[in-house]
Design a protein around this motif. Structure first.
Motif, PDB file in Angstrom:
ATOM      1  N   ILE A 112      -1.012  -9.320  -7.155  1.00 34.36           N
ATOM      2  CA  ILE A 112      -0.202  -8.292  -6.480  1.00 34.36           C
ATOM      3  C   ILE A 112      -0.540  -6.939  -6.682  1.00 34.36           C
ATOM      4  O   ILE A 112      -0.751  -6.025  -6.090  1.00 34.36           O
ATOM      5  CB  ILE A 112       1.324  -8.346  -7.267  1.00 34.36           C
ATOM      6  N   LEU A 115      -3.005  -6.535  -3.909  1.00 36.02           N
ATOM      7  CA  LEU A 115      -2.456  -6.126  -2.793  1.00 36.02           C
ATOM      8  C   LEU A 115      -2.055  -4.518  -2.791  1.00 36.02           C
ATOM      9  O   LEU A 115      -2.324  -3.974  -1.725  1.00 36.02           O
ATOM     10  CB  LEU A 115      -1.244  -7.032  -2.734  1.00 36.02           C
ATOM     11  N   LEU A 127      -4.371 -13.146  -1.633  1.00 34.13           N
ATOM     12  CA  LEU A 127      -3.474 -13.660  -0.958  1.00 34.13           C
ATOM     13  C   LEU A 127      -3.675 -15.272  -1.015  1.00 34.13           C
ATOM     14  O   LEU A 127      -2.592 -15.885  -1.162  1.00 34.13           O
ATOM     15  CB  LEU A 127      -3.684 -13.511   0.391  1.00 34.13           C
ATOM     16  N   LEU A 130      -2.047 -16.403  -4.278  1.00 35.71           N
ATOM     17  CA  LEU A 130      -0.665 -16.292  -4.199  1.00 35.71           C
ATOM     18  C   LEU A 130      -0.090 -17.653  -3.408  1.00 35.71           C
ATOM     19  O   LEU A 130       0.730 -18.200  -3.772  1.00 35.71           O
ATOM     20  CB  LEU A 130       0.096 -15.204  -3.409  1.00 35.71           C
ATOM     21  N   GLY A 148       5.967  -8.610  -4.792  1.00 37.79           N
ATOM     22  CA  GLY A 148       5.013  -9.250  -4.098  1.00 37.79           C
ATOM     23  C   GLY A 148       5.085  -9.725  -2.791  1.00 37.79           C
ATOM     24  O   GLY A 148       4.454  -9.458  -1.885  1.00 37.79           O
ATOM     25  N   LEU A 149       6.386  -9.941  -2.440  1.00 38.19           N
ATOM     26  CA  LEU A 149       7.083 -10.271  -1.259  1.00 38.19           C
ATOM     27  C   LEU A 149       6.684  -9.394  -0.229  1.00 38.19           C
ATOM     28  O   LEU A 149       6.394  -9.535   1.125  1.00 38.19           O
ATOM     29  CB  LEU A 149       8.239 -11.166  -1.260  1.00 38.19           C
ATOM     30  N   VAL A 152       3.270  -8.682   0.845  1.00 37.65           N
ATOM     31  CA  VAL A 152       2.460  -9.825   1.627  1.00 37.65           C
ATOM     32  C   VAL A 152       3.145  -9.767   2.917  1.00 37.65           C
ATOM     33  O   VAL A 152       2.236  -9.581   3.895  1.00 37.65           O
ATOM     34  CB  VAL A 152       2.898 -11.273   1.151  1.00 37.65           C
ATOM     35  N   GLN A 155       1.135  -6.969   4.736  1.00 37.17           N
ATOM     36  CA  GLN A 155      -0.066  -7.533   5.440  1.00 37.17           C
ATOM     37  C   GLN A 155      -0.007  -8.177   6.646  1.00 37.17           C
ATOM     38  O   GLN A 155      -1.086  -8.203   7.417  1.00 37.17           O
ATOM     39  CB  GLN A 155      -0.660  -8.458   4.344  1.00 37.17           C
ATOM     40  N   THR A 166      -3.470 -15.649   6.702  1.00 36.74           N
ATOM     41  CA  THR A 166      -3.156 -15.908   5.352  1.00 36.74           C
ATOM     42  C   THR A 166      -1.699 -15.440   4.905  1.00 36.74           C
ATOM     43  O   THR A 166      -1.175 -16.054   4.208  1.00 36.74           O
ATOM     44  CB  THR A 166      -4.119 -15.679   4.302  1.00 36.74           C
ATOM     45  N   SER A 167      -1.272 -14.098   5.280  1.00 36.44           N
ATOM     46  CA  SER A 167      -0.170 -13.609   5.064  1.00 36.44           C
ATOM     47  C   SER A 167       1.256 -14.467   5.370  1.00 36.44           C
ATOM     48  O   SER A 167       2.062 -14.722   4.718  1.00 36.44           O
ATOM     49  CB  SER A 167      -0.142 -12.069   5.221  1.00 36.44           C
ATOM     50  N   VAL A 170       1.408 -17.614   3.567  1.00 38.61           N
ATOM     51  CA  VAL A 170       2.121 -17.426   2.073  1.00 38.61           C
ATOM     52  C   VAL A 170       3.366 -17.143   2.011  1.00 38.61           C
ATOM     53  O   VAL A 170       4.312 -17.911   1.430  1.00 38.61           O
ATOM     54  CB  VAL A 170       1.559 -15.816   1.417  1.00 38.61           C
ATOM     55  N   VAL A 171       3.877 -16.386   3.267  1.00 36.36           N
ATOM     56  CA  VAL A 171       5.404 -16.201   3.444  1.00 36.36           C
ATOM     57  C   VAL A 171       6.234 -17.905   3.639  1.00 36.36           C
ATOM     58  O   VAL A 171       7.116 -18.034   3.206  1.00 36.36           O
ATOM     59  CB  VAL A 171       5.778 -15.528   4.748  1.00 36.36           C
TER      60      VAL A 171
END
Length: 382
Positions: A112, A115, A127, A130, A148-149, A152, A155, A166-167, A170-171
């Motif tokens: 984070i 980020l 990323l 995470l 962090g959310l 992300v 991004q 990649t973002s 992650v979501v």
């Protein structure tokens, strides 16, 4: 003293110990006593010229069974001691490693932090870090609390499509089967952006964005409602009708349709999704049955199966369900040819069985909807 002498001495100690025990029970042999009374300093160990001599004498005056038992006990004691020592050493090493290894929370904080710095050189690594960590539900739940959310999601607007990809991944990973994170993503307003990314010309970005969309709306009333209000039905039909679209997009979109229909079936949701009983959507699904991709064909059949079971599709059933019978027949002919050509392809056989099941469900619902149990309907193809 050489190695051989050490070995002989070890054996001798055991033998003498056994011999001594026997001596308490047996009368003294005077013929051998003199051997021990010889004090000649030139001879080794009381009159024996060598260790070999002592060993031969001891073996000759001992019980072999007791000798073997004593030797085994001696070796066993040594082995146990060595094993315990090694176990202790290993335990100490593991404890030291655990102390030095950073926790998940610490690793998330580091990612984070990268980020926050918004340095593209470190963003991808952060990323991916995470992405691994949020597979654990407790880490996914902590991502938003740690700030962090939102980082992300920010991004998703990065100029680099690999960062956006990649973002989105992650979501999706964090939100998958996680109502808490689903609602957090919705509150942060990420769904419309993700839906827009599904139309990206970068195929991996589109696939990961669709993965995230599916994860956010799955079994979530608010997510499904927002998806529909943002033109989700138009997005689905547009991509499915595009014959040049990547088959992975088609698979995931068809799975999304199946999930939306299943949600209404399982949870008896009052949320109405008119596009699920839209003949235009069903026909687009049927067009995909001509694909050579068995995985896609199976997913289409599962989606059609769920749609057939919805009460809202009764009128479609009465009207032939947009040409379902013909589509199933074409699919079955294609599957049977594949089975013959590939020596009873097991996957094709399974899909063919699902095809028969869907046809049976259709016929049963048709009979039920007409309310005439005595109406003759065509039999299930054999």
């Amino acid at each position: 003293m050489g190695g051989r002498s050490v070995v002989l001495l070890n054996i001798l100690l055991i033998v003498v110990a056994v011999s001594a025990g026997e001596a308490e029970e047996e009368p003294v042999n005077k013929s051998t006593l003199g051997l021990w009374e010889n004090n000649n300093e030139d001879e080794l160990d009381g009159g024996f010229p060598s260790l070999d001599g002592i060993l031969h004498w001891a073996i000759g005056h001992s019980d072999p069974a007791k000798l073997q038992q004593q030797a085994q006990q001696h070796l066993s004691t040594q082995d146990d001691h060595i094993l315990q020592k090694r176990q202790t050493e290993i335990k100490e090493v593991v404890e030291k490693l655990e102390e030095e290894m950073p926790s998940d929370s610490k690793l998330m904080q580091l990612a984070i932090h990268d980020l926050k710095n918004n340095n593209n050189n470190n963003l991808e690594d952060a990323l991916h870090q995470l992405l691994i960590l949020v597979e654990a539900i407790h880490n996914a739940n902590n991502l938003h609390n740690m700030g962090g959310l939102s980082l992300v999601i920010a991004q998703l607007n990065n100029s680099d499509h690999t960062i956006r990809t990649t973002s989105a991944w992650v979501v999706g990973k964090a939100a998958q089967n996680n109502p808490l994170v689903q609602n957090q993503v919705l509150q942060l307003g990420a769904l419309p952006k993700l839906m827009l990314m599904v139309k990206s010309s970068f195929i991996e970005e589109a696939i990961k964005a669709l993965y995230a969309v599916s994860a956010v709306v799955r079994n979530n009333d608010k997510g499904i409602e927002l998806f529909y209000s943002q033109g989700g039905d138009i997005m689905i039909q547009g991509i499915l009708s595009n014959t040049t679209a990547d088959v992975r997009l088609h698979r995931r979109l068809v799975s999304l349709i199946a999930d939306l229909a299943e949600y209404q079936l399982v949870y008896n949701s009052n949320l109405e999704l008119p596009f699920l009983n839209n003949c235009a959507l069903v026909k687009v699904l049927f067009d995909l049955t001509t694909s050579d991709d068995l995985d896609l064909q199976e997913k289409v059949l599962l989606a059609v199966k769920n749609l057939l079971m919805l009460e809202s599709t009764e009128l479609l059933v009465l009207d032939g369900f947009c040409g379902l019978k013909g589509a199933l027949e074409r699919m079955r002919l294609q599957l049977q040819q594949l089975i013959r050509e590939e020596n009873d392809n097991e996957y094709a056989i399974d899909v063919d069985g699902l095809c028969k099941e869907v046809n049976l469900i259709y016929l049963e619902k048709l009979t039920k909807t007409r309310g005439l149990n005595n109406i003759s309907v065509s039999q299930v193809p054999t």
